[in-house]
Design an enzyme around this catalytic site. Sequence first.
Site, mmCIF file in Angstrom:
data_model
loop_
_atom_site.group_PDB
_atom_site.id
_atom_site.type_symbol
_atom_site.label_atom_id
_atom_site.label_comp_id
_atom_site.label_asym_id
_atom_site.label_seq_id
_atom_site.Cartn_x
_atom_site.Cartn_y
_atom_site.Cartn_z
ATOM 1 N N GLN A 126 -9.123 39.882 -0.009
ATOM 2 C CA GLN A 126 -8.811 39.101 -1.219
ATOM 3 C C GLN A 126 -7.621 38.182 -0.960
ATOM 4 O O GLN A 126 -6.498 38.665 -0.780
ATOM 5 C CB GLN A 126 -8.482 40.061 -2.367
ATOM 6 C CG GLN A 126 -8.130 39.364 -3.670
ATOM 7 C CD GLN A 126 -7.732 40.369 -4.760
ATOM 8 O OE1 GLN A 126 -7.417 41.515 -4.457
ATOM 9 N NE2 GLN A 126 -7.751 39.938 -5.999
ATOM 10 N N GLY A 127 -7.858 36.882 -0.961
ATOM 11 C CA GLY A 127 -6.783 35.917 -0.706
ATOM 12 C C GLY A 127 -6.359 35.234 -1.994
ATOM 13 O O GLY A 127 -6.689 34.062 -2.222
ATOM 14 N N SER A 129 -2.839 36.222 -3.731
ATOM 15 C CA SER A 129 -1.376 36.119 -3.808
ATOM 16 C C SER A 129 -0.815 35.232 -2.696
ATOM 17 O O SER A 129 -1.348 35.181 -1.590
ATOM 18 C CB SER A 129 -0.751 37.507 -3.674
ATOM 19 O OG SER A 129 -1.289 38.369 -4.634
ATOM 20 N N GLU A 244 -10.992 44.292 -11.919
ATOM 21 C CA GLU A 244 -10.086 45.086 -11.073
ATOM 22 C C GLU A 244 -9.270 46.052 -11.936
ATOM 23 O O GLU A 244 -9.037 47.190 -11.561
ATOM 24 C CB GLU A 244 -9.163 44.143 -10.290
ATOM 25 C CG GLU A 244 -8.320 44.855 -9.239
ATOM 26 C CD GLU A 244 -7.532 43.900 -8.344
ATOM 27 O OE1 GLU A 244 -7.546 42.671 -8.594
ATOM 28 O OE2 GLU A 244 -6.901 44.389 -7.386
ATOM 29 N N SER A 374 1.298 44.026 -11.709
ATOM 30 C CA SER A 374 2.325 45.074 -11.774
ATOM 31 C C SER A 374 2.344 45.740 -13.160
ATOM 32 O O SER A 374 1.867 45.173 -14.150
ATOM 33 C CB SER A 374 3.698 44.470 -11.475
ATOM 34 O OG SER A 374 4.118 43.713 -12.591
ATOM 35 N N ASN A 375 2.942 46.923 -13.208
ATOM 36 C CA ASN A 375 2.977 47.642 -14.488
ATOM 37 C C ASN A 375 3.825 46.924 -15.528
ATOM 38 O O ASN A 375 3.590 47.068 -16.734
ATOM 39 C CB ASN A 375 3.449 49.087 -14.269
ATOM 40 C CG ASN A 375 2.314 49.959 -13.746
ATOM 41 O OD1 ASN A 375 1.278 49.437 -13.340
ATOM 42 N ND2 ASN A 375 2.492 51.263 -13.751
ATOM 43 N N GLU A 376 4.817 46.146 -15.067
ATOM 44 C CA GLU A 376 5.594 45.363 -16.052
ATOM 45 C C GLU A 376 4.663 44.340 -16.719
ATOM 46 O O GLU A 376 4.709 44.157 -17.945
ATOM 47 C CB GLU A 376 6.760 44.626 -15.369
ATOM 48 C CG GLU A 376 7.892 45.525 -14.899
ATOM 49 C CD GLU A 376 7.577 46.253 -13.585
ATOM 50 O OE1 GLU A 376 6.617 45.855 -12.890
ATOM 51 O OE2 GLU A 376 8.283 47.229 -13.263
HETATM 52 C C1 LIG Z 1 0.060 47.219 -1.290
HETATM 53 C C2 LIG Z 1 -0.292 45.897 -1.889
HETATM 54 C C3 LIG Z 1 -1.560 45.382 -1.684
HETATM 55 C C4 LIG Z 1 -1.895 44.124 -2.179
HETATM 56 N N1 LIG Z 1 -3.120 43.593 -1.878
HETATM 57 C C5 LIG Z 1 -3.391 42.313 -2.238
HETATM 58 C C6 LIG Z 1 -4.595 41.675 -1.794
HETATM 59 O O1 LIG Z 1 -5.423 42.266 -1.093
HETATM 60 N N2 LIG Z 1 -4.807 40.399 -2.130
HETATM 61 C C7 LIG Z 1 -3.928 39.700 -2.915
HETATM 62 O O2 LIG Z 1 -4.207 38.553 -3.219
HETATM 63 N N3 LIG Z 1 -2.771 40.261 -3.344
HETATM 64 C C8 LIG Z 1 -2.486 41.547 -3.013
HETATM 65 N N4 LIG Z 1 -1.313 42.128 -3.414
HETATM 66 C C9 LIG Z 1 -0.347 41.334 -4.158
HETATM 67 C C10 LIG Z 1 -0.136 41.791 -5.596
HETATM 68 O O3 LIG Z 1 -1.174 41.388 -6.420
HETATM 69 C C11 LIG Z 1 1.233 41.220 -6.024
HETATM 70 O O4 LIG Z 1 2.218 41.860 -5.240
HETATM 71 C C12 LIG Z 1 1.503 41.456 -7.479
HETATM 72 O O5 LIG Z 1 0.651 40.694 -8.289
HETATM 73 C C13 LIG Z 1 2.985 41.120 -7.812
HETATM 74 O O6 LIG Z 1 3.302 39.850 -7.371
HETATM 75 P P1 LIG Z 1 4.596 39.599 -6.440
HETATM 76 O O7 LIG Z 1 4.577 40.594 -5.336
HETATM 77 O O8 LIG Z 1 4.617 38.166 -6.098
HETATM 78 O O9 LIG Z 1 5.821 39.965 -7.352
HETATM 79 P P2 LIG Z 1 6.503 39.038 -8.457
HETATM 80 O O10 LIG Z 1 5.424 38.405 -9.290
HETATM 81 O O11 LIG Z 1 7.487 38.135 -7.790
HETATM 82 O O12 LIG Z 1 7.253 40.097 -9.332
HETATM 83 C C14 LIG Z 1 8.492 40.700 -8.902
HETATM 84 C C15 LIG Z 1 8.921 41.695 -9.971
HETATM 85 O O13 LIG Z 1 9.133 41.003 -11.205
HETATM 86 C C16 LIG Z 1 8.318 41.545 -12.238
HETATM 87 N N5 LIG Z 1 7.840 40.467 -13.103
HETATM 88 C C17 LIG Z 1 7.265 39.314 -12.726
HETATM 89 N N6 LIG Z 1 6.919 38.581 -13.805
HETATM 90 C C18 LIG Z 1 7.291 39.297 -14.895
HETATM 91 C C19 LIG Z 1 7.185 39.100 -16.305
HETATM 92 N N7 LIG Z 1 6.623 37.992 -16.809
HETATM 93 N N8 LIG Z 1 7.664 40.058 -17.129
HETATM 94 C C20 LIG Z 1 8.212 41.214 -16.635
HETATM 95 N N9 LIG Z 1 8.330 41.452 -15.302
HETATM 96 C C21 LIG Z 1 7.883 40.525 -14.447
HETATM 97 C C22 LIG Z 1 7.171 42.223 -11.524
HETATM 98 O O14 LIG Z 1 6.613 43.264 -12.291
HETATM 99 C C23 LIG Z 1 7.836 42.740 -10.270
HETATM 100 O O15 LIG Z 1 8.477 43.971 -10.542
HETATM 101 C C24 LIG Z 1 -0.959 43.394 -2.951
HETATM 102 C C25 LIG Z 1 0.308 43.935 -3.174
HETATM 103 C C26 LIG Z 1 0.643 45.155 -2.652
HETATM 104 C C27 LIG Z 1 2.033 45.680 -2.880
#
Ligand SMILES: Cc1cc2nc3c(=O)[nH]c(=O)nc-3n(C[C@H](O)[C@H](O)[C@H](O)COP(=O)(O)OP(=O)(O)OC[C@H]3O[C@@H](n4cnc5c(N)ncnc54)[C@H](O)[C@@H]3O)c2cc1C
Length: 389
Positions: A126-127, A129, A244, A374-376
């Site tokens: 899945q591409g 993020s 999902e 994320s759970n947030e």
């Molecule tokens: C083990 C793992 C596997 C993954 N696999 C895939 C994959 O196969 N393909 C893919 O495309 N992606 C994948 N992901 C990416 C995943 O979907 C993102 O990590 C996730 O959506 C969070 O985005 P971010 O890491 O950019 O964090 P950010 O969006 O930068 O968030 C950072 C922190 O800020 C909080 N935050 C952000 N916005 C808000 C808001 N509006 N209100 C409150 N809190 C907020 C978040 O909850 C988090 O705690 C994977 C991630 C992990 C950790």
Amino acid sequence: MNFAPDTAAEAFRAEVRAFLREHLPPEMAARTLRGYHASRDDMLGWTRILHARGWSAPHWPREHGGPGWSPLQRHLFEEECALAGAPPTCASALMLVAPVIYSFGTAAQIERYLPPILRGDTWWGQGFSEPNAGSDLASLKTRAVRDGDHYIVNGQKTWTTEGHYADWLFCLVRTDTESKPQRGISFLLIDARSPGVTLRPIISIDGAHSLNEVFFDDVWVPVDQRVGDEGQGWQCAKFLLDNERAFSAEVPRNKRMLARLKALAATLAPDAAFARRIAEVEAELAALEMLTLRALAEQGNERATAWPAGSILHVLGSELQQKIGALQVQALAERGIVDYPEDAPAGTLPGPEQAPGITADFLYRRAVTIYGGSNEIQRNLIARHWLGA
Ligand SMILES: Cc1cc2nc3c(=O)[nH]c(=O)nc-3n(C[C@H](O)[C@H](O)[C@H](O)COP(=O)(O)OP(=O)(O)OC[C@H]3O[C@@H](n4cnc5c(N)ncnc54)[C@H](O)[C@@H]3O)c2cc1C
């Protein structure tokens, strides 16, 4: 909701159990139950075994090769598979991209991509993020510029789970920089071995390689590998992300983890306080299962939209995995800091037989409250839905 025992459901459960007893290779189950990341061979190998029985795609409609099960049957199937130690299948293919292809794709795309997924012949990553586009996915920057009957793709994806196993990547790319961010996104299927695709491993906190960065440098992608219209990618992505998150409480996985915790606790001296904590997570799991069954019973009817089931189940199920994992590590006591190499021969490691894999899994499960939204973010969705926040 009716809690009376359902004889048809129990007969179905017995059929699945009999199938697992006969067809799940014991060495594959033993590897899975240790809790390390499953190998491509095990995951695709198990898909092939399921396919021979017509069970490799429990969520697909019958017309595309699904078994035509009810939501409850799917739940029972997943539970029995998890408890028996069946490896996961390629969820990103079977649960994520395939429904997008049969819902938004052309007949030619359905014919080309679905049969190999069903047979367990292809792995998909899945591409979505990017380094600066996770929760705020619509800000993604990977660019696809049209040149005749191709797109030329440049950019970077990250956190691509099992991307190094992938034959194909399904990607969100920006095809229009002028309109609103959501409107300028398209959904492309990219051959992972195309010239210009480079992967770099990300080693996670458990010491394993399951995650990757993916770079696209002038990658040529035929236009007939776009699903839906140009600019319809956000619609496909929302559909996919809803799938999902829907019913993602991971009750089967939680049950498997609880069974392991109990087996581990049985190796310890009796400890009433620890036993009470196990009972607490067991009660939480029973409540979560009831909530999941309620959501399944409501699936497809109007009440299903009355509560944000996917978000609630995701939050509860992911946090429960972390709680059970923490108790497992606590049960290991000082053995919890031992590095249990995945490839160590059986019987050569210290501690109880359940010990290998526990700490690695505990560390990896930090991520379950992040991926899939994320759970947030889930809590924001719940608040918006119920409180109008
Ligand atoms: C083990 C793992 C596997 C993954 N696999 C895939 C994959 O196969 N393909 C893919 O495309 N992606 C994948 N992901 C990416 C995943 O979907 C993102 O990590 C996730 O959506 C969070 O985005 P971010 O890491 O950019 O964090 P950010 O969006 O930068 O968030 C950072 C922190 O800020 C909080 N935050 C952000 N916005 C808000 C808001 N509006 N209100 C409150 N809190 C907020 C978040 O909850 C988090 O705690 C994977 C991630 C992990 C950790």
